[in-house]
Design an enzyme around this catalytic site. Structure first.
Site, PDB file in Angstrom:
ATOM      1  N   PHE A 366       0.847  -1.066  -0.050  1.00 47.57           N
ATOM      2  CA  PHE A 366       0.001   0.120   0.078  1.00 47.57           C
ATOM      3  C   PHE A 366       0.812   1.160   0.124  1.00 47.57           C
ATOM      4  O   PHE A 366       1.954   1.378   0.796  1.00 47.57           O
ATOM      5  CB  PHE A 366      -0.696  -0.067   1.219  1.00 47.57           C
ATOM      6  CG  PHE A 366      -1.906  -0.918   1.187  1.00 47.57           C
ATOM      7  CD1 PHE A 366      -2.991  -0.786   0.847  1.00 47.57           C
ATOM      8  CD2 PHE A 366      -1.614  -2.196   2.039  1.00 47.57           C
ATOM      9  CE1 PHE A 366      -4.270  -2.198   1.194  1.00 47.57           C
ATOM     10  CE2 PHE A 366      -2.357  -3.330   2.084  1.00 47.57           C
ATOM     11  CZ  PHE A 366      -3.742  -3.210   1.765  1.00 47.57           C
ATOM     12  N   ASP A 367       0.474   2.211  -0.805  1.00 42.84           N
ATOM     13  CA  ASP A 367       1.312   3.537  -0.400  1.00 42.84           C
ATOM     14  C   ASP A 367       0.532   3.926   0.558  1.00 42.84           C
ATOM     15  O   ASP A 367      -0.526   3.679   1.040  1.00 42.84           O
ATOM     16  CB  ASP A 367       0.698   4.357  -2.054  1.00 42.84           C
ATOM     17  CG  ASP A 367       1.220   5.686  -1.691  1.00 42.84           C
ATOM     18  OD1 ASP A 367       2.378   6.103  -1.340  1.00 42.84           O
ATOM     19  OD2 ASP A 367       0.252   6.840  -1.674  1.00 42.84           O
ATOM     20  N   LYS A 368       1.080   4.989   1.367  1.00 47.75           N
ATOM     21  CA  LYS A 368       0.670   5.616   2.550  1.00 47.75           C
ATOM     22  C   LYS A 368      -0.289   6.548   2.335  1.00 47.75           C
ATOM     23  O   LYS A 368      -1.536   6.648   2.610  1.00 47.75           O
ATOM     24  CB  LYS A 368       1.699   6.038   3.537  1.00 47.75           C
ATOM     25  CG  LYS A 368       1.312   6.642   4.910  1.00 47.75           C
ATOM     26  CD  LYS A 368       2.268   7.042   5.752  1.00 47.75           C
ATOM     27  CE  LYS A 368       2.837   8.436   5.257  1.00 47.75           C
ATOM     28  NZ  LYS A 368       1.769   9.589   5.709  1.00 47.75           N
ATOM     29  N   THR A 369       0.120   7.889   1.806  1.00 49.53           N
ATOM     30  CA  THR A 369      -0.605   9.092   1.778  1.00 49.53           C
ATOM     31  C   THR A 369      -1.607   8.952   0.525  1.00 49.53           C
ATOM     32  O   THR A 369      -1.340   8.597  -0.385  1.00 49.53           O
ATOM     33  CB  THR A 369       0.235  10.359   1.157  1.00 49.53           C
ATOM     34  OG1 THR A 369       1.505  10.255   2.237  1.00 49.53           O
ATOM     35  CG2 THR A 369      -0.479  11.356   1.127  1.00 49.53           C
TER      36      THR A 369
END
Length: 676
Positions: A366-369
């Site tokens: 997953f990307d965070k932002t």
């Protein structure tokens, strides 16, 4: 039974269509064969059945000349075989011997033996199954085609002070469209005037209407429509609530989100999974092998002294038994049904390949932002260097960050502006330093805003110990930090925090229950911030301080251990999405980059769609396996049975029955329920 999942226009060379098990559609019957329009196939099948039944009754009940029932059986051949002959001719002409051809050979063989009833019965059941299969598959296809009907045909536009109604395809970018309450929105755009709630379920799958309000700066919104906030952005085909809206059109009808989704779903119908490619290769070799085997049975009396008619009849029965009709439709029917079901929930799946991979994911990154977190960080801390006032630090930071569209920049500008005693200054010459920060010019002097690491890479003095201590303290508390240096003078540190989305821990738990063994967060933020967020939502691992190229490296490492999905916004994460086994874009509605980059697009900005998509993929894979077992199992049973004496009639019933079982099993995906 042969079928096509698309309806491509006929070509001169009748080449095989992608995703079509057999290179024809079974629907478009031109010329004299199109006497009943779209119903021709089913009407011809029923007429063949009536002729077979009438002939059988006259032959077994009535005292009539044998020529009459034979004539009815021949009529059954004509009605049941006419469309099949055309399709078989096209495939043979293209150098392919497919199931239509096998059925015709079997029926012709029965006629050669004088068994017109069994031949007529074969063609009746084959054509009936063919038409019922198309009807059943049509349900899935209509669910997809219904997307194209969501947008209204006309729109009320304000031009030169007048309100005029124009066709949707004549709308131009920049037009102002008037949307009345309780009507469908005709175009992609942003709200200029009015407030309302909009039902976006047809596009994004969101179950609750979304409140809409006007943009603050229409001119800026028109220049960068992709950056318009969700509460001001609308899509063609969505349903307005009780308020009237004025909407500025940002995309022509042919380019709007709805049109792109319809186009990509249509392309998805032709995309093949690895299982489909396997079955196609299997058929390519299996069908000629069946023909050779049947020829061997026909000439076997030369060696066995068996009666030729008996050997020939048995060969025709084997031909029916060995035709892989159910196998041909096993995977395409499941894929089409799953793609249609996903579309109803605001999930765009680009074909069987991504769908099959989605159902077998072992790890997800997953990307965070904007994916794990809200993507709307807020200003939380302002720590000044010795001798520097808060107003000076914020004035410098806002001057720079107002020029940037980065979420962190917007958070600083939004949070700091009310705290300034004077109007913000104006910076110029903004330059992005990828993954590190930005550079600009303020009051004729260079100014840098970015991570602590940035200042080890640029000319000028190193950060003093107090600045490093501020950064360490804030990052330990889970903040993302930005250091501000104007010229050679360090002004201080700004801390922002991006909170996790609601429901993310539940999403992680559901994915783990579905069998996703490893979940990793990838972030450009520092490792401590990434670790804090990952621990909060229950992810297994976190990787911080990553540049875009580093994310690709991490994905490559994960792929060495199995299938991996990457979830991101489709813009900043495009390289990582492309590197994953399957790329999944969030909030893809209105984003051409996300729609083009990702294999699967969650149209709404809601991570809770992901477990549904993974669950649907896993169920689809299970149904495909069931279909393959049924289709291959029936063939494996019928071939020995016909060799041992099972007649053409019973073989036809079992053969066609297995095909309909496979299609019916696939259609269960249309009713796939979300886990609650």
């Amino acid at each position: 039974m042969p079928t096509s999942l698309t309806s491509p226009p006929p070509t001169d060379d009748h080449r095989h269509q992608p995703g079509d098990g057999h290179g024809h559609d079974g629907h478009d019957h031109d010329g004299v064969l199109d006497v009943f329009g779209a119903r021709t196939e089913i009407v011809f099948a029923l007429l063949a059945g009536a002729a077979v039944l009438g002939g059988w009754l006259l032959e077994n009940v009535g005292d009539v000349d044998s020529a009459l029932p034979t004539s009815l059986f021949i009529a059954a051949y004509a009605f049941g075989g006419s469309l099949t002959v055309r399709e078989a001719y096209q495939s043979v002409r293209a150098g392919r011997f497919e199931i239509d051809f096998l059925m015709l050979v079997a029926a012709a063989g029965a006629a050669a033996l004088g068994k017109f009833f069994e031949g007529g019965l074969l063609l009746f059941l084959f054509s009936l199954g063919h038409s019922l299969e198309h009807y059943a598959l049509g349900r899935a296809k209509r669910a997809i085609e219904a997307l194209a009907e969501l947008a209204p045909k006309s729109a009320l536009v304000r031009r030169d002070g007048l309100e005029v109604e124009v066709a949707v395809e004549n709308l131009a970018v920049g037009d102002t469209v008037i949307v009345r309450p309780d009507t469908r929105i005709p175009a992609d755009g942003f709200v200029l005037r009015g407030t309302s709630s909009v039902d976006q379920a047809p596009i994004t799958g969101e179950s609750v209407p979304v409140d809409k309000q006007p943009v603050d700066d229409p001119a800026r919104a028109a220049e960068a429509p992709d950056g318009v906030a969700p509460e001001s952005r609308v899509f063609a085909g969505t349903i307005n609530g009780s308020g009237a809206l004025d909407i500025r059109v940002t995309r022509r009808a042919a380019d709007n989100t709805l049109a792109r989704v319809v186009q990509l779903v249509s392309e998805a119908e032709t995309g093949q999974s690895s299982t489909q490619r396997f079955t196609d290769r299997f058929e390519r070799y299996f069908v000629p092998a069946v023909i050779l085997f049947v020829l061997g049975l026909i000439v076997s009396p030369v060696l066995t002294n068996e009666d030729f008619s008996d050997a020939f009849y048995r060969a025709m029965a084997v031909l029916v038994a060995a035709s892989p009709c159910a196998l041909a439709i096993a995977t395409p029917s499941a894929v089409l049904s799953a793609v249609a079901r996903a579309g109803r929930s605001g999930i765009l799946v680009k074909g069987g390949g991504p769908l099959e991979i989605l159902g077998s994911l072992q790890a997800i990154a997953f990307d965070k932002t904007g994916t794990i977190t809200e993507g709307r960080p807020r200003l939380t801390d302002v720590v000044t260097a010795q001798g520097i006032t808060e107003d000076r630090l914020l004035r410098a930071a806002v001057a720079v960050e107002r020029l940037s569209d980065h979420p962190l920049a917007r958070a600083i500008a939004r949070g700091a502006a009310p705290r300034l005693t004077d109007a913000p200054a104006t910076a110029t010459e903004l330059q992005s330093i990828v993954g590190r920060g930005v550079r600009a010019t303020l009051d004729g002097t260079p100014i840098h805003v970015g991570k602590l690491d940035l200042f080890a890479e640029i000319d000028g003095p190193s950060p003093p110990p107090e600045i490093e201590a501020f950064v360490d303290s804030l990052e330990t508390a889970g903040r993302t930090t930005m250091v501000v240096r104007h010229g050679h003078e360090y002004l201080g540190v700004i801390g922002v925090m991006d909170t996790a989305r609601d429901g993310v821990p539940e999403v992680v738990d559901e994915l783990r229950t579905l069998g996703v063994a490893r979940m990793v967060m990838l972030s450009g933020d520092n490792q401590r911030v990434a670790q804090a967020i990952a621990a909060e939502v229950g992810l297994d691992e976190a990787r911080g301080d990553l540049m875009p190229a580093d994310k690709v490296t991490e994905i490559t490492t994960l792929r060495e251990q199995g299938t991996v999905g990457m979830v991101g916004d489709g813009v900043n994460d495009a390289p990582a999405l492309a590197s994953a086994t399957v790329g999944i874009a969030m909030g893809a509605a209105g984003s051409d980059v996300a729609l083009e980059t990702a294999d699967i697009a969650l149209m709404g900005d809601d991570l809770r769609r992901l477990p549904f998509a993974v669950g649907l993929g896993r169920t689809t894979n299970a149904i495909i396996r069931q279909n393959l077992i049924v289709s291959l199992g029936i063939v494996a049973i019928l071939i020995p049975a016909t060799l041992l004496g099972l007649g053409i009639g019973p073989a036809v019933f079992v053969h066609e029955g297995s095909t309909l079982i496979v299609v019916g099993n696939a259609l269960r995906l249309l009713a796939y329920r979300e886990k609650t």
